[in-house]
Design an enzyme around this catalytic site. Sequence first.
Site, PDB file in Angstrom:
ATOM      1  N   ASP A   1       6.178  12.224  -2.134  1.00  6.67           N
ATOM      2  CA  ASP A   1       6.807  10.779  -2.206  1.00  6.67           C
ATOM      3  C   ASP A   1       6.609  10.053  -3.631  1.00  6.67           C
ATOM      4  O   ASP A   1       6.561  10.579  -4.307  1.00  6.67           O
ATOM      5  CB  ASP A   1       5.306  10.338  -1.679  1.00  6.67           C
ATOM      6  CG  ASP A   1       5.137  10.427   0.077  1.00  6.67           C
ATOM      7  OD1 ASP A   1       6.389  11.286   0.415  1.00  6.67           O
ATOM      8  OD2 ASP A   1       3.885   9.774   1.172  1.00  6.67           O
TER       9      ASP A   1
ATOM     10  N   GLU B   1       5.463  16.361   0.118  1.00  7.83           N
ATOM     11  CA  GLU B   1       4.075  15.787   0.783  1.00  7.83           C
ATOM     12  C   GLU B   1       3.503  16.226   1.669  1.00  7.83           C
ATOM     13  O   GLU B   1       1.885  16.346   1.842  1.00  7.83           O
ATOM     14  CB  GLU B   1       3.770  14.346   0.431  1.00  7.83           C
ATOM     15  CG  GLU B   1       2.507  13.629  -0.860  1.00  7.83           C
ATOM     16  CD  GLU B   1       2.530  12.860  -1.228  1.00  7.83           C
ATOM     17  OE1 GLU B   1       3.283  12.841  -2.206  1.00  7.83           O
ATOM     18  OE2 GLU B   1       1.678  12.191  -1.087  1.00  7.83           O
TER      19      GLU B   1
ATOM     20  N   TYR C   1      10.429   3.733   3.537  1.00  5.40           N
ATOM     21  CA  TYR C   1       8.679   3.699   2.416  1.00  5.40           C
ATOM     22  C   TYR C   1       7.026   2.532   2.151  1.00  5.40           C
ATOM     23  O   TYR C   1       7.662   1.873   2.311  1.00  5.40           O
ATOM     24  CB  TYR C   1       8.592   4.605   1.057  1.00  5.40           C
ATOM     25  CG  TYR C   1       7.271   5.409   0.735  1.00  5.40           C
ATOM     26  CD1 TYR C   1       7.021   6.431   1.344  1.00  5.40           C
ATOM     27  CD2 TYR C   1       6.758   5.116  -0.648  1.00  5.40           C
ATOM     28  CE1 TYR C   1       6.082   6.631   1.049  1.00  5.40           C
ATOM     29  CE2 TYR C   1       5.785   5.527  -0.694  1.00  5.40           C
ATOM     30  CZ  TYR C   1       5.092   5.955  -0.614  1.00  5.40           C
ATOM     31  OH  TYR C   1       3.838   6.813  -1.024  1.00  5.40           O
TER      32      TYR C   1
ATOM     33  N   ASP D   1       6.432   7.312  -5.221  1.00  7.83           N
ATOM     34  CA  ASP D   1       5.423   6.548  -6.126  1.00  7.83           C
ATOM     35  C   ASP D   1       4.793   7.765  -7.267  1.00  7.83           C
ATOM     36  O   ASP D   1       4.708   8.030  -6.974  1.00  7.83           O
ATOM     37  CB  ASP D   1       4.639   5.917  -4.874  1.00  7.83           C
ATOM     38  CG  ASP D   1       3.597   6.984  -4.436  1.00  7.83           C
ATOM     39  OD1 ASP D   1       3.806   8.419  -4.782  1.00  7.83           O
ATOM     40  OD2 ASP D   1       2.878   6.976  -3.382  1.00  7.83           O
TER      41      ASP D   1
END
Length: 512
Positions: A137, A33, A352, A139
Amino acid sequence: ARPLGCARPTQSRTSSSLPPSVPMAPKVLMVAEKPSIALSIASALSGGRMSTRKGSTDVHEFDGMFQGSQAFFRVTSVIGHVFSVDFPPAYQNWEGTDPMDLFNAPVLRSESNPKAHIHRHLAQEARGCTYLVLWLDCDREGENICFEVINCTGIPENEVGRRIFRARFSSVTEKDISNAMDNLVLPNKDEALAVDARQEIDLKVGVAFTRFQTRYFQGKYGNLDSRVISYGPCQTPTLGFCVQRYQQINTFKPEKFWSLRTYIIKDGDEIQLEWDRKKLFDFDVTVMFQKMVPSDGALKITDISVKEECKARPPGLNTVNLLKVASSALGIGPQTAMHMAERLYIQGYISYPRTESTAYPASFDFRSVLSTLAHNPLWSNNVRTLMDAGFVKPRQGHDVGDHPPITPMRLAPEEALETDAWRLYQYICQHFIGTVSHDCIYTRTAVEFASGGEIFRCVGHRVTSKGFTSIMPWLAVGENNLPTFKKGDTINIHKVDIYEVRLMSFSQPHNT
Ligand SMILES: *[C@@H]1O[C@H](CO)[C@@H](O)[C@H](O)[C@H]1NC(C)=O
């Protein structure tokens, strides 16, 4: 297991110059990312033996093993979302478009930052690559960017599971990275679509309401000095809370109240007793009670209770609680704190930092985190005691299924971080050690006195085991030891005072 379809990589253009009998190692494109995460991933997987060249974002290349065979790796990154949504030009005109029509308008996707040429960059780097491994990432946003990347590479989405894989990781540490590489999964299309929906709703609701209310208010207030009165589905309700609080403070009317404070002298110390009625809003009535209390001449001890109480250790740390502590205790605003936490994550110091979960997975290795932390003298004594005498699992929290709670992953040297980042990191470490520490145990002694029909009390706290409060001293139970009292004894009243307070209360906010 080797994925289906990995038997023979498609021959890339560059291979045509080689004798056909030389099999080419398949190429694996991996996309993170942010550039710094791409660098960490490449460094971890190559053991530092890689070459780096510039592009829209840096590209790191090295040889390694993929799914059991020799492969050539190419690691690069996007910079957040590649695309963003907007209305077509026909709907850009405020005059010609009714805000209501925006809800049914088509939505266009275009590059968020066309000058960065991320789309072209990914398309170029994907050329000749057999496999795509997505290191966005972990999420929802990351899942959405996965599909943006897939789109840019031109590899058809139906190759998910054959040529396209997802790496799941919660921290940028070598251990987590190689673990993710050994356990590749698939990107989650449903989560990605949820973000698409959210983006479209934000756009439509935001633009429609902004245009509508800008028009609406401009006619009403001539001195409105804003050209656009913007509406955001998050910002506007938040503004509502701020206004509500502002009104509560403005309409606050202080109110006086009175209370009795009775004092005794025991073993040479003066002790203040709390009144069972707590407070009265009538001064004359309070004075009446003040006169009634000494009518028996002394206080009688009517009850003594001794209870063991427990102040529970905290559950794992999630984002909201980290930001609360940063704001209220460290004086670091939420936005700054989040940036710092993200940097700490990118540097591999913490897991994270965007997580709603306060529960750890059952298999979580607390001991290894503790042994990592043991080397900082600030808390090494606490950690050694826990490792030797036994630590406990954190208190049961909520597992939202996103990421583990925010956890220190690597020991950060204080000099490597800015002052506030260090304070935030230090808190994350202390909090973690607190979660695996024992509860704080203390004895609460309450002594009840009576005179003239009125009841008074004094309460003492004695800590028997500090537990987690030794690493989180700001949560310590305040100690006050009471002298020994005996039920049935009487004790002289030293004095009975009236004290006056202005009540801190807010009147109901008006609905304006
Ligand atoms: C990428 O997305 C666009 C718009 O959603 C679509 O038209 C195009 O076919 C996609 N390209 C690939 C290679 O999937």
